[in-house]
Design a protein around this motif. Structure first.
Motif, PDB file in Angstrom:
ATOM      1  N   SER A   1     -52.842  27.764   6.266  1.00 31.89           N
ATOM      2  CA  SER A   1     -53.020  28.972   6.560  1.00 31.89           C
ATOM      3  C   SER A   1     -52.402  29.367   7.971  1.00 31.89           C
ATOM      4  O   SER A   1     -51.993  30.582   8.361  1.00 31.89           O
ATOM      5  N   SER A   2     -52.278  28.289   8.726  1.00 33.24           N
ATOM      6  CA  SER A   2     -51.675  28.399  10.121  1.00 33.24           C
ATOM      7  C   SER A   2     -51.195  26.961  10.495  1.00 33.24           C
ATOM      8  O   SER A   2     -51.698  26.065   9.661  1.00 33.24           O
ATOM      9  N   CYS A   3     -50.753  26.952  11.666  1.00 32.84           N
ATOM     10  CA  CYS A   3     -50.614  25.483  12.156  1.00 32.84           C
ATOM     11  C   CYS A   3     -51.319  25.314  13.637  1.00 32.84           C
ATOM     12  O   CYS A   3     -51.427  26.573  14.205  1.00 32.84           O
ATOM     13  N   LEU A   4     -51.630  24.158  14.119  1.00 37.26           N
ATOM     14  CA  LEU A   4     -52.209  23.872  15.100  1.00 37.26           C
ATOM     15  C   LEU A   4     -51.438  24.586  16.560  1.00 37.26           C
ATOM     16  O   LEU A   4     -52.151  25.133  17.383  1.00 37.26           O
ATOM     17  N   MET A   5     -49.952  24.569  16.473  1.00 35.63           N
ATOM     18  CA  MET A   5     -49.304  24.930  17.528  1.00 35.63           C
ATOM     19  C   MET A   5     -49.604  26.618  17.814  1.00 35.63           C
ATOM     20  O   MET A   5     -49.697  27.299  18.673  1.00 35.63           O
ATOM     21  N   ASP A   6     -49.670  27.109  16.292  1.00 34.43           N
ATOM     22  CA  ASP A   6     -49.757  28.584  16.526  1.00 34.43           C
ATOM     23  C   ASP A   6     -51.111  28.977  17.097  1.00 34.43           C
ATOM     24  O   ASP A   6     -51.208  29.998  17.944  1.00 34.43           O
ATOM     25  N   ILE A   7     -52.180  28.215  16.824  1.00 38.70           N
ATOM     26  CA  ILE A   7     -53.666  28.498  17.373  1.00 38.70           C
ATOM     27  C   ILE A   7     -53.417  28.323  18.802  1.00 38.70           C
ATOM     28  O   ILE A   7     -54.047  29.285  19.612  1.00 38.70           O
ATOM     29  N   ILE A   8     -52.808  27.172  19.412  1.00 37.61           N
ATOM     30  CA  ILE A   8     -52.675  27.176  20.837  1.00 37.61           C
ATOM     31  C   ILE A   8     -51.859  28.151  21.618  1.00 37.61           C
ATOM     32  O   ILE A   8     -52.341  28.409  22.536  1.00 37.61           O
ATOM     33  N   CYS A   9     -50.936  28.654  20.660  1.00 37.28           N
ATOM     34  CA  CYS A   9     -50.073  29.761  21.458  1.00 37.28           C
ATOM     35  C   CYS A   9     -50.876  30.955  21.629  1.00 37.28           C
ATOM     36  O   CYS A   9     -50.461  31.688  22.616  1.00 37.28           O
ATOM     37  N   ARG A  10     -51.693  31.194  20.952  1.00 38.23           N
ATOM     38  CA  ARG A  10     -52.780  32.360  20.931  1.00 38.23           C
ATOM     39  C   ARG A  10     -53.524  32.497  22.138  1.00 38.23           C
ATOM     40  O   ARG A  10     -53.409  33.313  22.943  1.00 38.23           O
ATOM     41  N   ILE A  11     -54.149  31.250  22.632  1.00 34.10           N
ATOM     42  CA  ILE A  11     -54.757  31.491  23.863  1.00 34.10           C
ATOM     43  C   ILE A  11     -54.030  31.001  25.030  1.00 34.10           C
ATOM     44  O   ILE A  11     -54.390  31.379  26.251  1.00 34.10           O
TER      45      ILE A  11
END
Length: 272
Positions: A101-111
């Motif tokens: 559904s997403s990738c780990l890099m995307d999650i870190i970019c959010r914060i």
């Protein structure tokens, strides 16, 4: 070769500094597992800031970082983890709960983006990101063998079993008991472990008010350890409202039920 686990953060949900948490600690989830020169980190909560400072003071090296999941209390230390900004290090960051559904890099970019944070995620020059699906061994270089299991938690989470020299350490956080299929899989996964970190956010008395929040109780952790032949259950992910005195009381009760049971403390080192 010593196989060891160090707890750099033991608190759940949010850091809790203050006089009532001095003995057990107020930093959130961060584990360091070692076998000789091989290092595996699990989660990068606020406790990882101090871990990063210690690693940064040593010769540069490569290591793996595995996330149980990406709720904020498990990733909030990454922007303050100094080896991640130093390209003399090589850090492979893994997550198993995202299911495409997403990738780990995307999650870190959010914060790590304005207006939340002033330094962008692409500044983490030493880190590369990867995903996997939990439910089996995960090949890696190094002395420590690693396998995975899916846990019950909102948005998904992954449990880890790390093995070296015939010894085993299981990380079962964050996890809510009650799904029969998942519970059976977790029981098989931790069978005979020397050390099991277990999500003990609540007590059995508190749990009915928090059903569906994605956490378990210390009583369920001890019960699982007895059923699965775990030598040393370590109760973990302490409720941010839980004082040192309250954790002392839980430690006494848990040890009466299982002589190997411990309540996790920040800085605790366990050798299976």
């Amino acid at each position: 070769m010593t196989f060891s686990l160090k707890l750099w953060g033991v608190r759940g949900s949010t850091p809790t500094p203050g006089p009532s948490t001095l003995r057990y600690g107020g930093e959130t989830t961060s584990f360091e597992i070692r076998a000789g020169d091989d290092i595996v980190l699990i989660d990068c909560g606020s406790g990882a800031r101090n871990l990063g400072g210690e690693l940064h003071a040593r010769p540069p090296r490569a290591f793996d970082m595995f996330f149980t999941h990406t709720h904020l209390d498990h990733i909030c230390g990454l922007p303050f983890f100094t080896p991640a900004y130093d390209d003399r290090f090589a850090i492979k960051a893994w997550a198993g709960h995202l299911a495409g559904s997403s990738c780990l890099m995307d999650i870190i970019c959010r914060i790590m983006s304005p207006p939340i944070f002033p330094v962008a995620a692409n500044s983490l020059r030493a880190v590369s990101f990867a995903s996997f699906r939990p439910g089996g061994p995960l090949p890696r270089d190094g002395e420590i063998a690693l396998s995975t299991v899916a846990l019950s938690h909102p948005g998904g989470a992954t449990g880890y079993r790390l093995e070296h020299g015939g010894k085993s350490i299981c990380i079962i956080t964050d996890h809510e008991h009650g799904d029969p299929e998942i519970d059976r899989a977790v029981r098989r996964f931790v069978e005979g472990a020397d050390v099991m970190i277990y999500d003990a956010m609540f007590t059995d008395e508190e749990y009915p008010r928090f059903t569906g929040w994605g956490h378990s109780t210390w009583q369920k952790g001890v019960e699982l350890a007895l059923e699965a032949g775990v030598a040393r259950p370590v109760l973990f992910h302490h409720d941010p409202r839980r004082s040192d005195d309250a954790l002392d009381a839980i430690a006494e009760q848990a040890a009466r039920r299982h002589p190997g049971a411990l309540v996790g403390r920040e800085g605790m080192v366990l050798t299976p």
